[in-house]
Design an enzyme around this catalytic site. Structure first.
Site, short mmCIF file in Angstrom:
data_model
loop_
_atom_site.label_atom_id
_atom_site.label_comp_id
_atom_site.label_asym_id
_atom_site.label_seq_id
_atom_site.Cartn_x
_atom_site.Cartn_y
_atom_site.Cartn_z
N LYS A 157 0.78 -1.20 -0.05
CA LYS A 157 0.07 0.09 0.05
C LYS A 157 1.08 1.15 -0.01
O LYS A 157 1.96 1.35 -0.02
CB LYS A 157 -1.09 0.09 1.14
CG LYS A 157 -0.33 0.11 2.58
CD LYS A 157 -1.06 -0.18 3.77
CE LYS A 157 -0.25 -0.24 4.99
NZ LYS A 157 -1.25 -0.16 6.30
N TYR B 8 19.14 28.71 7.91
CA TYR B 8 18.01 29.34 8.39
C TYR B 8 18.27 29.70 10.02
O TYR B 8 18.30 28.64 10.45
CB TYR B 8 16.66 29.02 8.11
CG TYR B 8 16.36 29.17 6.49
CD1 TYR B 8 16.19 30.32 6.10
CD2 TYR B 8 16.30 28.02 5.62
CE1 TYR B 8 15.77 30.68 4.76
CE2 TYR B 8 15.88 28.26 4.40
CZ TYR B 8 15.82 29.55 3.79
OH TYR B 8 15.30 29.77 2.65
#
Length: 360
Positions: A34, A255
């Site tokens: 899946k 950052y």
């Protein structure tokens, strides 16, 4: 030249992991593929296991993709039919459906089936997610058996904590399944229960195991590595160094300036980021293999790039090969550092990351 970020998929290892599951299971083994084969490519997974006993997917849409791709092996839909239309699709495409609540049988009555549908009845043995209580099973079994268009094949459950060392809750789940005389074959084992054979007292040659994560080379157990269990890595996530520069002691990288160089350092920029599915929560210190050297991630993960401290390795240059996880960096180690699991790391890789079959 294309962007040098890709996932190398070793289908030979995928097949070997399936064979390991087969060696542990007394009966049949349905490969769980899946969520696009846990990010590896659902159709490619099915084709790699062309002689598998069967496959398990989450929903009818996934099952249909397999049929449309020419996959003819048995396919089990773990969430069953959502409505009458899906009962009809299952009938037309020879899909097996899980029944986990009575309303699904109400929807079945609204459907006109071309041919009988094989169904699996799901028991809630402690997960408290999908499934009926064992005490409710008798009435649903009777409803299924009274329907000439349904054939009840298995009684199944899904263990909540088979990944632990046979805890009390797991033992209680075993007792739930033992308490009834089902007179039907059982399907109970996920990856953890398959590889440890913890549910052996419930299983025989008529049972079906449903391994998932172990097929992809990740450990299903909390305290044992994939290598300890004889599992082989299937996906190796790769990229390249696209820039190298020096920073001075005291300068910050990335950052927010979360990482500060304690000494003069050499930094490599690698072409991968959270836009590719690499986990943004990966902390500084996360291992990155660069040109065969185990280096460390520094600073925050950006959308398209990460930065790596390569100060100790003068041979690393622009174009040097990078492994994020796979043959040399255990995906479970990365998952642990990110407070998640390998399932999520595999599944969150974006389409921007090419899947490339390994040679051989």
């Amino acid at each position: 030249m294309t962007r040098p970020t890709y996932a190398l998929i070793n289908w030979s290892n995928f097949r070997q992991n399936y064979l390991l599951a087969k060696s542990k299971a007394p009966g049949s083994v349905y490969a769980v593929i899946k969520a696009d084969g846990y990010g590896h490519g659902m159709v490619r997974c099915a084709r790699a296991l062309g002689d598998a006993d069967g496959f398990a997917v989450a929903c009818v849409d996934e099952a249909l993709l397999l049929r449309q791709a020419g996959i003819k092996r048995p396919v089990l839909v773990l969430q069953g039919a959502y409505d009458a239309e899906e009962w009809q699709i299952a009938s037309a495409n020879n899909l097996q459906l899980v029944v986990h609540h009575a309303q699904q049988l109400v929807e079945r009555e609204l459907a006109i089936l071309d041919k009988p549908v094989d169904v699996w009845l799901k028991i809630n043995s402690g997960m408290n997610r999908l499934g009926i209580r064992a005490t409710e099973a008798e009435s649903l079994i009777a409803l299924i058996n009274d329907d000439e268009q349904l054939q009840l094949k298995y009684v199944m459950t899904h263990f909540a904590d088979a990944d632990l060392a046979k805890p009390e809750a797991f033992s209680a789940a075993i007792e739930v399944m033992k308490a009834q005389d089902w007179s039907l074959p059982l399907s109970v084992s996920n990856s953890a229960a398959t590889i440890t054979q913890l549910a052996a007292e419930l299983e025989d040659d008529g049972s079906v195991s449903r391994p998932g994560i172990m097929l992809y080379g990740s450990s299903p157990l909390a305290k044992q590595s994939a290598a300890d269990l004889g599992l082989k890595s299937v996906m190796t996530l790769k990229s390249q160094v696209i820039h190298v520069h020096d920073v001075k002691a005291g300068e910050k990288v990335g950052y927010g300036g979360d990482w500060t160089a304690e000494k003069d350092s050499r930094i490599a920029v690698v072409a991968i980021g959270y836009g590719d599915g690499y986990p943004r929560q990966a902390p500084s210190g996360t291992p990155i293999l660069v040109e065969g050297h185990r280096c460390s991630l520094v600073g925050r993960v950006s959308m398209d790039m990460i930065t790596v401290d390569i100060s100790e390795n003068a041979d690393i240059q622009v174009g040097s090969e990078v492994e994020l996880w796979g043959d040399n960096i255990d995906v479970d180690e990365i998952a642990g550092l990110c407070n998640t699991i390998a399932y999520e790391l595999f599944c969150q890789l974006t389409p921007r990351v090419k899947r490339v079959a390994a040679e051989g």
